[in-house]
Design an enzyme around this catalytic site. Structure first.
Site, mmCIF file in Angstrom:
data_model
loop_
_atom_site.group_PDB
_atom_site.id
_atom_site.type_symbol
_atom_site.label_atom_id
_atom_site.label_comp_id
_atom_site.label_asym_id
_atom_site.label_seq_id
_atom_site.Cartn_x
_atom_site.Cartn_y
_atom_site.Cartn_z
ATOM 1 N N SER A 159 0.837 -1.193 0.000
ATOM 2 C CA SER A 159 0.000 0.000 0.000
ATOM 3 C C SER A 159 0.881 1.256 0.000
ATOM 4 O O SER A 159 1.773 1.368 -0.834
ATOM 5 C CB SER A 159 -0.957 -0.054 1.192
ATOM 6 N N ASP A 324 -8.173 -6.688 -4.985
ATOM 7 C CA ASP A 324 -7.871 -5.338 -4.486
ATOM 8 C C ASP A 324 -8.626 -4.303 -5.310
ATOM 9 O O ASP A 324 -8.563 -4.325 -6.532
ATOM 10 C CB ASP A 324 -6.360 -5.087 -4.611
ATOM 11 N N HIS A 357 -7.396 -5.556 -0.674
ATOM 12 C CA HIS A 357 -6.141 -4.833 -0.470
ATOM 13 C C HIS A 357 -5.370 -5.368 0.740
ATOM 14 O O HIS A 357 -4.149 -5.449 0.724
ATOM 15 C CB HIS A 357 -6.488 -3.354 -0.291
#
Lengths: 377, 377
Positions: A159, A324, A357
């Site tokens: 991320s 994601d 995610h």
């Protein structure tokens, strides 16, 4: 310094705990000036004679320097990447000197908006300059210099941590041997930007935010930050994953807010996630870090993304996650392809998961089987 | 009553404008009591001798009774389904008596939380009972009874309007000949529930909400409602659609809020959408209508979804949208299949579009080519 060696039954790497180091004054790339920045960090294992066996782990948005470690009172789930870090694990502390620092702009020890501005004696609050992913990386570089690291064997993160891993490879090409860019790419898409802004608006619309000057007033924008967290959590999960985990089942935990027509488990989950964050995170930091995430564009300051990618000398592994929707797998794959076309030694791997995610903090088997060979090769 | 006939060059159907009708006292299915409910509605065309040429159009969350009509001062884009309704259009006002009413719980004329409680003389605010999709449909049924409609040739709507179209077919099987259920299914998924709750939390966390009693105080939860709208808009669009429309381009319109590290076009768009809604919608209605949408479960009160679907006598067309993530196409298709397996005359069609959930308000060519044949068959 001697490399860390396993001794008898002990499998714990050297870990001096949380430390802080001044990296001096800092000029963020978009303007402003910080007369004094310090970064809080933790290390595991030892730096060897080559000073090139270092691995930098970069935390996600609301994470901190505690990447590894068994569950304890403060960290009931242990270090946030513990299954990845330790003797015999992909980030092998028998081989590597592992460093994780709280990012510039954060609120877990490193200089950020909640820190005191030495020039005024008051917290910076919104007078803190806008900081970028590149600023975070440059600050980390100074920390590594001070720790005696000559070159990174690897940098890895997911991320916003993945954005930093990528920027490391672009900004300091000769300093990075390998970069694992997980659930991130060269620039966040508009759906991510929009969700990010919903969170910031919720914080800034909270009157307790007080234009950022809530420190010491006895009021904090907890309501706004909790909503921001709820919006964030939506982007960290996938629809199929939420069907499986929550479906339309009614809530079982006690209500945190007055009931209105009942409550679904997904709502209750989001409420609790929101409450959990306000107890451990600073709202202004949330504003700054999400903004940095939004603003990140690997091509910024270069003629193109291609030019930026062409600077890379590290071996880069982009890891997408099939479900994601913050950094869709297709967009992570596209970044890998673009980097490759620009001449970088880039590859792509994908985690098949419904965890969205957040898979890089959950799907340990796949994470290990992808990052293990990459890091040990 | 005589059927509407085209006269010379005039192509405008009979349209008496906005009207209101009392439907008497009402008992919502989950409890509470409304001593007096009135619904605001508009009609186009005329009811014929059979009293069975009526088509009910059901509006989406923040829509109203103005389904058809050319752009004017109040409706700068005209009626929200105007391209679908009119002489020679899929909902042909030469053939049909078309009705659209503001839903129970709404804020565009029909009884809702902003209405005065005749027993206290004050607005209901949060003392308004929770209303469901079934309640909305039952209220509409009373309106149609009073208008002399004996049977609906069709009911059609998208999103919360689609939920109502489906519930019509289940709740009043003998009253509905055809139902077009667009971008909706038998029960909203957890991702939709979560986004919906983020919006409600933003409204309820706004101190100007005042536990719903903001009417007449000079303060309204505009900030919260604007954030709710931003969250809603995210669910109405798709990632590819947002890439095309906004990408990562910087904002061009003037800022509505203080700048913080620049502003992307998607953010500016969301800000303006938020501001636009607070000027035309009541925050408490937003709470009640989103709650109704969440709570809708076609199987509620029946042994199963199958049992509910097995009641249907109408021909039902479910229309999914390829890029919808509020009601994913796969889930709309699944509802159609489930209805079919339960014995209903159900079919499925899909709109191929990047416009996301909102396609039913944008992709007119596909909407016409799908709904035209269905309604005229």
């Amino acid at each position: 310094m001697t490399p860390y060696r396993r001794a008898g039954a002990s499998r714990s790497p050297a870990h001096p705990g949380r430390q802080s180091l001044s990296i001096g004054p800092f000029e963020p790339e978009l303007g402003g000036y910080l007369p004094e920045v310090s970064l809080t960090y933790e290390t595991w294992g030892e730096l060897d004679e080559t000073q090139e066996n270092a691995v930098l782990i970069v935390h996600a948005l609301t994470g901190d320097s505690h990447a590894a470690g068994a569950p304890d009172e403060k960290y009931r789930r242990g270090g946030w990447w513990d299954p990845m870090i330790g003797p015999g694990r992909p980030v092998d502390t028998d081989k590597y000197f592992v460093i994780c620092s709280n990012v510039l702009g954060g609120c877990s020890g490193s200089t950020g908006p909640a820190s005191e501005d030495p020039e005024t004696g008051y917290p910076y609050a919104m007078r803190f300059p806008v900081v970028t992913i590149r600023d975070m990386v440059r600050a980390q570089k100074r920390l590594l210099d001070r720790l005696g690291v000559r070159r990174l064997a690897a940098v890895a993160g997911g991320s916003i941590g993945g954005q930093q891993a990528l920027e490391w490879a672009v900004e300091f090409p000769d300093f990075v041997r390998k970069a694992a860019v997980v659930a991130a790419n060269g620039a966040l898409g508009p759906q991510g930007l929009g969700m990010s802004e919903i969170g910031r608006r919720a914080i800034m619309a909270d009157p307790d935010w007080q234009y950022g000057d809530y420190y010491g007033t006895g009021r904090r924008p907890d309501a706004g930050l909790a909503i921001a967290r709820m919006a964030g959590m939506m982007t960290y999960q996938s629809a199929p994953g939420q069907w499986e985990r929550f479906g339309r089942r009614p809530a079982t935990r006690p209500a945190l807010y007055p009931e209105f027509g009942g409550r679904f488990e997904i709502e209750s989950y989001l409420h609790y996630q929101g409450r959990d964050l306000v107890n451990r995170f600073d709202a202004n930091s949330y504003l700054y870090l999400t903004r940095a995430m939004d603003l990140y564009d690997v091509g910024a300051g270069y003629a193109s993304h291609e030019e930026a990618y062409s600077r890379i000398r590290a071996e880069v592994l982009f890891v997408g996650i099939s479900s994601d929707w913050l950094f869709p797998a297709s967009e992570v794959r596209a970044a890998a392809e673009q980097a490759k076309e620009a001449g970088a030694d880039a590859a792509y791997a994908e985690i098949e998961s419904m965890n969205g995610h957040d898979s890089f903090l959950k799907d340990w088997d796949q994470m290990r089987s992808i990052l293990g060979p990459f890091l040990s090769a």
